[in-house]
Design a protein around this motif. Structure first.
Motif, PDB file in Angstrom:
ATOM      1  N   ARG A 118     -36.726-100.131 103.391  1.00  0.00           N
ATOM      2  CA  ARG A 118     -37.637 -99.041 103.078  1.00  0.00           C
ATOM      3  C   ARG A 118     -37.010 -98.239 101.950  1.00  0.00           C
ATOM      4  O   ARG A 118     -35.861 -97.841 102.034  1.00  0.00           O
ATOM      5  CB  ARG A 118     -37.773 -98.175 104.323  1.00  0.00           C
ATOM      6  CG  ARG A 118     -38.661 -96.991 104.140  1.00  0.00           C
ATOM      7  CD  ARG A 118     -38.707 -96.212 105.447  1.00  0.00           C
ATOM      8  NE  ARG A 118     -39.653 -95.135 105.329  1.00  0.00           N
ATOM      9  CZ  ARG A 118     -39.976 -94.357 106.351  1.00  0.00           C
ATOM     10  NH1 ARG A 118     -39.435 -94.560 107.527  1.00  0.00           N
ATOM     11  NH2 ARG A 118     -40.841 -93.386 106.199  1.00  0.00           N
ATOM     12  N   THR A 119     -37.766 -98.021 100.891  1.00  0.00           N
ATOM     13  CA  THR A 119     -37.186 -97.338  99.745  1.00  0.00           C
ATOM     14  C   THR A 119     -37.686 -95.898  99.668  1.00  0.00           C
ATOM     15  O   THR A 119     -38.704 -95.556 100.259  1.00  0.00           O
ATOM     16  CB  THR A 119     -37.577 -98.050  98.444  1.00  0.00           C
ATOM     17  OG1 THR A 119     -38.991 -98.117  98.377  1.00  0.00           O
ATOM     18  CG2 THR A 119     -37.005 -99.440  98.392  1.00  0.00           C
ATOM     19  N   MET A 120     -36.978 -95.096  98.913  1.00  0.00           N
ATOM     20  CA  MET A 120     -37.386 -93.705  98.734  1.00  0.00           C
ATOM     21  C   MET A 120     -38.654 -93.645  97.914  1.00  0.00           C
ATOM     22  O   MET A 120     -39.500 -92.796  98.124  1.00  0.00           O
ATOM     23  CB  MET A 120     -36.284 -92.942  98.024  1.00  0.00           C
ATOM     24  CG  MET A 120     -34.965 -93.080  98.756  1.00  0.00           C
ATOM     25  SD  MET A 120     -33.734 -91.916  98.259  1.00  0.00           S
ATOM     26  CE  MET A 120     -34.439 -90.369  98.684  1.00  0.00           C
ATOM     27  N   VAL A 121     -38.766 -94.592  96.967  1.00  0.00           N
ATOM     28  CA  VAL A 121     -39.971 -94.614  96.152  1.00  0.00           C
ATOM     29  C   VAL A 121     -41.185 -94.931  97.018  1.00  0.00           C
ATOM     30  O   VAL A 121     -42.252 -94.352  96.837  1.00  0.00           O
ATOM     31  CB  VAL A 121     -39.816 -95.641  95.010  1.00  0.00           C
ATOM     32  CG1 VAL A 121     -41.122 -95.830  94.283  1.00  0.00           C
ATOM     33  CG2 VAL A 121     -38.729 -95.191  94.052  1.00  0.00           C
ATOM     34  N   LEU A 124     -42.208 -91.848  98.727  1.00  0.00           N
ATOM     35  CA  LEU A 124     -42.814 -90.908  97.793  1.00  0.00           C
ATOM     36  C   LEU A 124     -44.243 -91.322  97.464  1.00  0.00           C
ATOM     37  O   LEU A 124     -45.166 -90.494  97.447  1.00  0.00           O
ATOM     38  CB  LEU A 124     -41.963 -90.863  96.520  1.00  0.00           C
ATOM     39  CG  LEU A 124     -42.272 -89.751  95.544  1.00  0.00           C
ATOM     40  CD1 LEU A 124     -41.790 -88.437  96.110  1.00  0.00           C
ATOM     41  CD2 LEU A 124     -41.582 -90.009  94.209  1.00  0.00           C
TER      42      LEU A 124
ATOM     43  N   ASP B 559     -33.848 -98.225  93.113  1.00  0.00           N
ATOM     44  CA  ASP B 559     -34.803 -97.425  93.872  1.00  0.00           C
ATOM     45  C   ASP B 559     -34.493 -95.942  93.689  1.00  0.00           C
ATOM     46  O   ASP B 559     -35.383 -95.129  93.442  1.00  0.00           O
ATOM     47  CB  ASP B 559     -34.729 -97.826  95.350  1.00  0.00           C
ATOM     48  CG  ASP B 559     -35.543 -96.895  96.232  1.00  0.00           C
ATOM     49  OD1 ASP B 559     -36.674 -96.557  95.831  1.00  0.00           O
ATOM     50  OD2 ASP B 559     -35.055 -96.519  97.303  1.00  0.00           O
ATOM     51  N   LEU B 560     -33.224 -95.612  93.786  1.00  0.00           N
ATOM     52  CA  LEU B 560     -32.822 -94.220  93.615  1.00  0.00           C
ATOM     53  C   LEU B 560     -33.114 -93.731  92.195  1.00  0.00           C
ATOM     54  O   LEU B 560     -33.609 -92.623  92.003  1.00  0.00           O
ATOM     55  CB  LEU B 560     -31.320 -94.072  93.874  1.00  0.00           C
ATOM     56  CG  LEU B 560     -30.886 -93.804  95.301  1.00  0.00           C
ATOM     57  CD1 LEU B 560     -29.383 -93.681  95.344  1.00  0.00           C
ATOM     58  CD2 LEU B 560     -31.521 -92.525  95.802  1.00  0.00           C
ATOM     59  N   PHE B 562     -35.320 -94.801  90.113  1.00  0.00           N
ATOM     60  CA  PHE B 562     -36.761 -94.646  89.976  1.00  0.00           C
ATOM     61  C   PHE B 562     -37.225 -93.373  90.695  1.00  0.00           C
ATOM     62  O   PHE B 562     -38.059 -92.615  90.193  1.00  0.00           O
ATOM     63  CB  PHE B 562     -37.440 -95.892  90.550  1.00  0.00           C
ATOM     64  CG  PHE B 562     -38.883 -96.058  90.163  1.00  0.00           C
ATOM     65  CD1 PHE B 562     -39.428 -95.374  89.088  1.00  0.00           C
ATOM     66  CD2 PHE B 562     -39.692 -96.930  90.880  1.00  0.00           C
ATOM     67  CE1 PHE B 562     -40.755 -95.544  88.730  1.00  0.00           C
ATOM     68  CE2 PHE B 562     -41.016 -97.100  90.531  1.00  0.00           C
ATOM     69  CZ  PHE B 562     -41.557 -96.408  89.449  1.00  0.00           C
ATOM     70  N   TYR B 563     -36.664 -93.146  91.850  1.00  0.00           N
ATOM     71  CA  TYR B 563     -37.037 -91.971  92.642  1.00  0.00           C
ATOM     72  C   TYR B 563     -36.727 -90.684  91.878  1.00  0.00           C
ATOM     73  O   TYR B 563     -37.549 -89.777  91.791  1.00  0.00           O
ATOM     74  CB  TYR B 563     -36.277 -92.010  93.962  1.00  0.00           C
ATOM     75  CG  TYR B 563     -36.538 -90.835  94.874  1.00  0.00           C
ATOM     76  CD1 TYR B 563     -37.732 -90.742  95.575  1.00  0.00           C
ATOM     77  CD2 TYR B 563     -35.593 -89.837  95.040  1.00  0.00           C
ATOM     78  CE1 TYR B 563     -37.983 -89.677  96.406  1.00  0.00           C
ATOM     79  CE2 TYR B 563     -35.827 -88.762  95.875  1.00  0.00           C
ATOM     80  CZ  TYR B 563     -37.028 -88.687  96.558  1.00  0.00           C
ATOM     81  OH  TYR B 563     -37.275 -87.628  97.384  1.00  0.00           O
ATOM     82  N   LEU B 566     -39.193 -90.298  88.987  1.00  0.00           N
ATOM     83  CA  LEU B 566     -40.523 -89.820  89.400  1.00  0.00           C
ATOM     84  C   LEU B 566     -40.495 -88.317  89.638  1.00  0.00           C
ATOM     85  O   LEU B 566     -41.418 -87.599  89.274  1.00  0.00           O
ATOM     86  CB  LEU B 566     -40.982 -90.553  90.667  1.00  0.00           C
ATOM     87  CG  LEU B 566     -41.382 -92.013  90.488  1.00  0.00           C
ATOM     88  CD1 LEU B 566     -41.676 -92.660  91.836  1.00  0.00           C
ATOM     89  CD2 LEU B 566     -42.605 -92.125  89.591  1.00  0.00           C
ATOM     90  N   LYS B 570     -42.281 -85.190  87.171  1.00  0.00           N
ATOM     91  CA  LYS B 570     -43.174 -84.166  87.711  1.00  0.00           C
ATOM     92  C   LYS B 570     -42.697 -82.777  87.312  1.00  0.00           C
ATOM     93  O   LYS B 570     -43.472 -81.854  87.202  1.00  0.00           O
ATOM     94  CB  LYS B 570     -43.213 -84.277  89.236  1.00  0.00           C
ATOM     95  CG  LYS B 570     -44.445 -85.033  89.719  1.00  0.00           C
ATOM     96  CD  LYS B 570     -44.520 -84.998  91.218  1.00  0.00           C
ATOM     97  CE  LYS B 570     -43.976 -86.278  91.804  1.00  0.00           C
ATOM     98  NZ  LYS B 570     -43.831 -86.273  93.239  1.00  0.00           N
TER      99      LYS B 570
END
Lengths: 674, 826
Positions: A118-121, A124, B559-560, B562-563, B566, B570
């Motif tokens: 499961r990713t943070m993205v 989100l 993933d981090l 990209f997070y 994002l 914003k």
């Protein structure tokens, strides 16, 4: 050439069992019947370890691919099985949940199983779509999946594209995670060797993860306290050898000439299955209904053929040069014929009959497989006998052998363009030339570009731009590469292929396909650099110049019980540092020691007494994909190593790659059509 | 020395024992009658809340304030949580000692440690409108009963997702309970509702009437292992049935008029009924102990899986069935070898030779005797008897030749831990079974929750457990409780204490600082976190986006990265965003890669910003490919060209785009004139199609316009003519003098199409080929005689002989004639 028992040390069945158990457990936890929505690229991977009928037993009613607006709302339970690292897929899941919720009349229960994590993205994105609280979320930790006992794959279809076109290192991270898992199971890799910038990145990441792992392990309440004493060096695995695909791109553009390689070139293989026209397999189908286990009918005109060691014949054929397949098939067919005749003898005693009946199932499956492979081989023959193939191969071999005349090569390629052979064929040759020569001459390149867009359409302006981005088709620049004495010392930016060819024996003139002495048999002359690099570490004798002077480097390999095989675990790249340093990309050589010196020492002592007879394995990891021909070559190396020193290889990769797949990443599929 | 059987009682043929744990538990003026008392599993903390249903005597303002008071079993106040958030309807515990408070409007507060930090969530499903009536808890979740009889279940607390169960029938619920998921066949929770005369079983999918007739039921309770259900009927009967409602196991008629206040299981084989100050015990197969015990003050029952805690103002006791080994050792006149072994140690202490006699008697079963003594020791709360039993075991095993002492050693360690935590200051009266089920790790966690760091560390070190959690918790507490002025000191103190401890996560400490509203301290602490990835979320929270981005990149986890991106996008403007990523190639790559799929405008801006003309132009070309009609396609192509308007060096690129546009216009005209489809074809395909349609003139025009080489054109013409079987034209071509591609392709293509006659026309023109090839070409066309002539001309006798061997009949004669001629010539 059967699949060598290299996998003994790494228990592949365990991996399969664990993955299956985990998935079924997740499905079981969702009560009642459910519809399963699965990401298309995952479906084949899942198929490697669990059958659809098993899924049905666990309440799966219908199966859908994750696409737009195609979800059926007949079941209350809707389960998504999707890669959590794929932003596009995540969005589709979120949109579908929203859609079903607003359109369906019943109250649905949504579950999402993220693979492998499961990713943070994902959190989100689900939150942004207002559906985070709607779904029960779980993870299926799917890392390496065995394709064979000695081949582990992450089955990341996009890794080549991500790494080289998008420059997105996601698959480096995924690889590091998967390799960490292996280390947790089998102990630290005592030595990490590798070639290529991404290989360096991966090795660094592995080191970093190892230090972070210690923090994680002790803060994980479920972890037994013994595990928190840190990893100690493995007693089974000797080396991890990382080959960055970028260090050896030409190999993927060369036409693979092993049976399995050609099957991949002609029909394409995915997840150990190939799909061929039913007409190819001919009337065999109706006569062999019991063959259901081997071949399953798909649509009316296509049939799937399973290509793995469950087949009677395939393991002995897959890695052989295609030129030698005919005789083997012939011999087998004749033997079967003889057996069949002896079965039909009129005067048989009951004893005879009994033995006949007991042999019957094996006989039937074997004759079924002879039929299938004969048909497949015939179909491949049609391909290899074609004029285009002959010419392509000629150009290719000229390029690989080096010293080819550019104008004749270019003439041939121009002919091929004018004759409208598939674009992929043309691009493969051009990319091969560009990769081997560190680019094409500016004027030639412009010429070819013009011819290509005129012959295949102006949309291929994009294709060519993509190839340039991937570094596959470039203009030659004076200031880049080995010609420039002040090029970075950290690692070459370009490979001196002529030097590599000379130093590492990449071209072997006399190849004996039927009874190979060197890995060059897989390309009928060209020995893939990637595998030579592995030999630099593990099978130095096969490359020693002293032996090579005889012109038959392979001869040395067969009698390879030379002293170096015993010490190869500790010498790293020696004595090939110089040759290796002239190849593009960073060179990796890291020795990993246990955190707890006492424990490591204890392990070391134990190893020296117990494990001397045990299997010792080197893991060769291909970052960015491996071809079937390379797998065949590595199996060949592994077999020789096993004979000489009891060592074996396990091949691990992000996925299977081929020239076609690499080119297809770049090719623009739309056209200027309205 | 107390009598080990002091609190034993026989019920039927079983023994039950009551172990007094603590005395003087609560204040004298606390009247538990007016309170709801719930205890956490495994002898955990006890929560006491004023029962709002009862009328209180006025006791001044002090007592009127509502609060949730958390006590240890020994009556030590751990925490007082002031309450002003609505009417409390239920208070319960999970097995990890998480306190859950449910109010009538369906709000749930989940207190993770015992310190008053909570996470709220809402039940939904109409809880607000109908109101929560009551809740039943199990180890990992609970079910709420709403005013309209609907049931809402929560099956996990880390990410609670309240789920509505199947709709139950209407009617007054006289009693209810649940069977936890781990004990049901469906593996999801089942609720038992007593309505009217019967009981309904409700799960996620259906509500089923079990068709009982004996209701209404006042009480219903499930045994800890989920196998049995105890029911208390309106007419004073206690029934025990199996939980699948198939077997009625026992029935007991209590002669008491007033229904009991509470009915709970004591282990899996006895049921306890509680009235105000007395309890009754009903054992297996209906054996009863009326008035099992009476107390001076109001009684509360706190069931556990292996027994029941009885709590009054004055005492806390544990009631359980006497464990098997204890019974064997201590039962009066027990013939069990362990009893004899225990006796032997007493004899030994009295220096009596009988000790040896005893040992000799049980010699064959000495193994078992030692084993039982060890196990019985675990069941003792009295330290004297623990010692006595271990001494016996030790004596016994000294006689044995071979004995694995692991169990013995482990038991001594366990008992040390148990005795330490049972001490009234700590007040965790764990039984041996509870300790095993709870696990040492979670016991340590409980101590940490009580901020008993010293004991937690000691136990962890004693049992070789990791201590990092304890340190982290200590540090968090330090941060929370410290004043905000001596920031640097705190950070230093924490770092000094935590450094060198394996596996310490500074991130958690930093988060506590952040949650306390001290971002500076948080950032400072975060700097000591070894895991880059872990720092990221908190760095984002404190607004350090670019550091967060660097840390994310450092961690290698895309993933981090990209997070962070994002979040960053914003928060900041586009130009700042681009500036931030421009120096970080991996970040740019990820932005570019994700924008390719979902945000083309962003991509345009990015390319424009970075002056990437070719990429920008290609993006427009890509849009042209997806355009809806030809005019829009051409517009986009024009835009793609315009990108380069004031730059040099992209001539070939511009030319290609201009050609594309030109080709489309050509094709448009052809479509109009020839009524055939052209758009979407390449230049070569267009030429080829024109030839196939017989439009040579137009094809030449396209060739000239696009500067297609003669070589290419020849190939196109050849293949097009062959494909339309235009033999006449091909024959005409064979009369040509020169060909840019030579004549061999003509031969091959025409032969491939099967016309040997025309193919043969080209053979003589292939003058550059060796003779052998030409001979073979003739053979391929089936013209052996011609092949022979070719060989004859070249005086190639070998080829002729080969040819002769291949053919028969007339042709053979012919070849023979040629051979002869050749020989003659010589």
């Amino acid at each position: 050439m059967a699949v060598p028992p290299a996998g003994r040390a790494i228990n592949t069945q365990d991996i399969i069992d664990k993955a299956r158990r985990q998935l079924l457990h997740l499905l079981e936890a969702i009560r009642g019947k459910k519809n399963l929505v699965i990401e298309r690229s995952l479906a084949g991977t899942i198929g490697l370890f669990v059958k659809f009928s098993t899924l049905q037993e666990y309440g799966v009613d219908k199966l859908f691919f994750l696409e737009n607006h195609n979800v059926d709302s007949t079941q209350r339970n809707l389960v998504f099985l999707v890669r959590g690292e794929n932003a596009k897929a995540i969005r589709t899941v979120a949109e579908q949940i929203r859609l079903v919720r607003s359109e369906s009349k019943i109250d649905h229960d949504f579950s999402i199983i993220w693979v492998p994590r499961r990713t943070m993205v994902s959190n989100l994105m689900l939150e942004e779509h207002g559906v985070l609280g709607e779904a029960n979320i779980s993870e299926l930790d799917l890392q390496f999946i065995p394709l064979e006992k000695d081949v582990l794959s992450l089955e990341l279809d996009n890794s080549f594209q991500d790494l080289y076109l998008r420059k997105d290192p996601t698959s480096v991270f995924a690889s590091a995670k998967a390799l960490m898992l292996l280390q947790k199971q089998y102990g630290l890799f005592p030595r990490i060797l590798g070639k290529g910038d991404n290989a360096k990145r991966l090795a660094d990441l592995l080191q970093r993860m190892r230090s972070e792992e210690e923090v994680n392990a002790s803060s994980d309440p479920n972890n037994a306290y013994l595990a928190s004493f840190g990893l100690t060096p493995s007693s089974i695995v000797e080396n991890l050898i990382i080959i960055d695909r970028e260090t050896d791109l030409p190999t993927i553009f060369a036409t693979q000439l092993t049976y399995e390689g050609l099957l991949d070139e002609v029909f394409g293989i995915s997840n150990n299955q190939t799909e061929v026209d039913a007409s190819v397999l001919g009337p065999a189908a109706p006569q062999q209904p019991q063959n259901g286990s081997t071949t399953t009918p798909v649509a009316a005109s296509k049939r799937k053929v399973q290509l793995d060691n469950t087949d009677k014949l395939f393991p002995s054929l897959r890695d052989a040069n295609f030129a030698t397949i005919g005789p083997v098939l012939n011999r087998t067919a004749r033997r079967l014929q003889a057996e069949s005749e002896s079965m039909h003898k009129p005067d048989q005693s009951i004893q005879d009959l009994k033995s006949v009946v007991s042999k019957l199932p094996g006989f039937q499956s074997e004759s079924g497989s002879v039929k299938i492979h004969t048909s497949l081989a015939e179909e491949i023959m049609k391909f290899t006998r074609s004029d285009t193939f002959r010419r392509t191969l000629e150009v290719e071999q000229n390029l690989l052998a080096g010293g080819s005349d550019a104008s004749s090569v270019h003439g041939s390629i121009e002919d091929l363009i004018a004759r409208a052979v598939p674009l992929e064929t043309v691009l493969r040759l051009l990319c091969l030339e560009s990769c081997l020569g560190n680019g094409l001459r500016q004027r030639d390149l412009e010429d070819f570009k013009r011819q290509i867009v005129q012959a295949y359409g102006y949309q291929h302006v994009l294709t060519l731009a993509n190839l340039e981005k991937m570094g596959l088709l470039l203009p030659r620049e004076g200031h880049r590469g080995y010609l420039n004495p002040i090029a970075g010392s950290a690692g070459q930016t370009a490979t001196d292929w002529n030097a590599a060819r000379r130093n590492l024996n990449l071209w072997v003139d006399e190849v004996q396909e039927a009874d190979p002495e060197d890995i060059a048999y897989v390309f009928s002359g060209y020995a893939p650099l990637s595998v030579r690099l592995v030999q630099c570490i593990l099978q130095k004798s096969a490359l020693q110049p002293s032996n090579a002077s005889s012109g038959r480097p392979g001869a040395a390999a067969t009698s390879a019980a030379t002293p170096d095989s015993r010490t190869s675990g500790t010498t790293g790249w020696k004595p090939f540092e110089d040759a290796v340093s002239r190849i593009k990309g960073a060179t990796v050589d890291v020795v990993q020691k246990g955190a707890d010196a006492d424990a490591s020492h204890a392990r070391q002592t134990l190893r020296s007494t117990v494990a001397r007879e045990g299997p010792r394995v080197s893991i060769v990891f291909f970052l960015g994909g491996v071809t079937y021909a390379e797998i065949a070559a590595l199996r060949f190396v592994s077999e020789q190593l096993e004979r000489s020193s009891g060592r074996t290889l396990v091949i691990a990769t992000t996925g299977i790659v081929s020239g076609r797949r690499a080119i297809n990443v770049a090719v623009e599929k739309r056209s200027l059509k309205t | 020395m107390s009598n080990p059987r002091e609190h034993w009682s026989q019920v039927g043929d079983k023994f039950y024992r009551k172990t007094p744990l603590y005395t003087d538990v609560f204040d004298e003026d606390l009247d538990l009658e007016n309170y709801v008392v719930t205890g956490a599993p495994y002898s955990g903390a006890v929560a006491i809340v004023r029962n709002e249903d009862k009328v209180h005597s006025y006791r001044g303002t002090h007592a009127a304030k509502t609060s949730i008071d958390i006590y240890s079993c020994a009556g030590k106040l751990i925490r007082q949580i002031p309450w002003n958030a609505g009417l409390i309807k239920a208070v319960g515990w999970s097995e990890d000692e998480r306190l859950l408070v449910v109010t009538s409007d369906g709000t749930v507060r989940s207190y993770t440690d015992l310190q008053g930090d909570f996470v709220p969530f809402n039940l939904g499903h109409g809880a607000e409108d109908f109101g929560v009536q009551a809740c039943k808890f199990w180890s990992r979740g609970f079910v709420a009963l709403l005013g309209n009889n609907n049931l809402v279940s929560v099956t996990r607390y880390d990410e609670p997702r309240p789920q509505l169960l199947a709709a139950p029938p209407q009617g007054d619920v006289t009693a209810w309970t649940l069977i936890p998921p781990e004990h049901t066949s469906s593996r999801s929770v089942e609720v038992l509702l007593a309505i009217d005369k019967t009981v309904y079983v409700i799960d996620a999918v259906e509500a089923e009437d079990r068709g009982l007739e004996a209701g209404p039921f006042r009480h219903i309770s499930t045994s800890p292992n989920g196998d049995f259900i105890a029911l208390y009927t309106d007419d004073g009967k206690v029934w025990v049935i199996s939980s699948d409602f198939q077997d009625r196991l026992s029935e007991h008629e209590s002669k008491v008029r007033t229904p009991p206040k509470d009915l709970q299981w004591c282990g899996n084989n006895a049921v306890v009924l509680a009235w105000e100050d007395e309890i009754h015990l009903i054992g297996p197969s209906g054996s009863v102990f009326d008035k099992f015990d009476t107390y001076d003050s109001f009684v509360h029952l706190l069931p556990d899986f292996d027994g029941i805690r009885i709590l009054t103002r004055d005492v806390c006791e544990f009631l359980q069935k006497v464990p098997e080994p204890t019974e064997q050792v201590f039962r009066l006149g027990s013939p069990h070898p362990s009893a004899i072994l225990l006796d032997a140690i007493e004899q030994l202490e009295n220096k009596s030779p009988k000790a040896d006699d005893n040992i000799q008697t049980i010699r064959p079963q000495l193994d078992e005797a030692v084993d039982f003594c060890v196990r019985a020791a675990g069941q003792q709360y009295s330290i004297h008897w623990q010692k006595q039993l271990l001494k016996s075991a030790s004596f016994g095993k000294s006689v044995l030749d071979l004995y694995d002492s692991d169990d013995f050693v482990e038991m001594t360690e366990t008992l040390r831990v148990l005795n330490a935590v049972r001490f009234h200051e700590t007040g965790l009266p764990l039984s041996y079974e509870q300790y095993i089920r709870l696990t040492p790790e979670r016991l340590v966690q409980r101590l940490v929750n009580r901020q008993d760091y010293l004991l937690a560390t000691k136990i962890s070190e004693f049992l070789h457990l990791p201590v990092d959690k304890i340190y982290i918790n200590w540090a968090r507490q330090k941060v929370i409780s410290s004043s905000s002025t001596d920031q640097d000191n705190i950070c230093q103190e924490i770092v000094r204490k935590l450094e060198g401890t394996r596996g310490v996560s500074f991130e958690e400490v930093a988060r506590a600082a952040y949650d306390e509203g001290r971002p500076k301290l948080a950032t400072e602490l975060l700097g000591h976190e070894p895991r880059a990835g872990k720092q990221v979320p908190l760095l984002l929270s404190v607004g350090e986006e670019s550091i967060a981005l660097d840390k994310a990149i450092e961690s290698g986890d895309t993933d981090l990265v990209f997070y962070v991106l994002l979040n960053l996008k914003k928060k900041v403007g586009l130009s700042d965003f681009f500036r931030t990523i421009s120096t970080r190639p991996i970040a740019s790559a990820i932005v570019e890669s994700s924008a390719q799929e979902q945000d083309q405008d962003l991509l345009k801006d990015l390319y424009y910003q970075d002056d990437r003309l070719v990429d920008g132009s290609n993006l427009l070309l890509s849009e042209a490919l997806s355009a809806a009609d030809i005019d829009r396609t051409v517009d986009k192509l024009k835009m793609a060209i315009k990108v380069f308007h004031d730059s040099k060096g992209h001539a070939s690129h511009v030319a290609a785009l201009q050609d594309a546009q030109k080709l489309l216009r050509f094709q448009e005209t052809f479509e109009k004139d020839l009524n055939e489809q052209f758009i979407g074809m390449s230049v070569n395909e267009t030429i080829s199609k024109l030839i196939r349609l017989g439009n040579m003139k137009r094809s030449h025009k396209v060739q000239a316009e696009f500067k297609v080489t003669d070589k290419t054109y020849s190939w196109l013409r050849l293949r097009a003519l062959v494909s339309r079987r235009d033999w006449r034209e091909l024959e005409e071509l064979s009369k040509g003098r020169k060909s840019p591609i030579g004549w061999e392709p003509y031969f091959n293509e025409v032969l491939g199409a099967g016309n040997t006659k025309i193919a043969a026309l080209y053979i003589s023109k292939c003058t550059s080929l060796p003779v052998a090839d030409r001979i073979e070409m003739w053979v391929k066309c089936g013209m052996i005689a011609k092949a022979g002539e070719e060989a004859l001309k070249a005086k190639d006798k070998n080829s002729l002989e080969e040819l002769r061997s291949q053919v028969t009949g007339e042709a053979a004669g012919e070849i023979q004639r040629m051979i002869n001629q050749l020989q003659k010539g010589r």
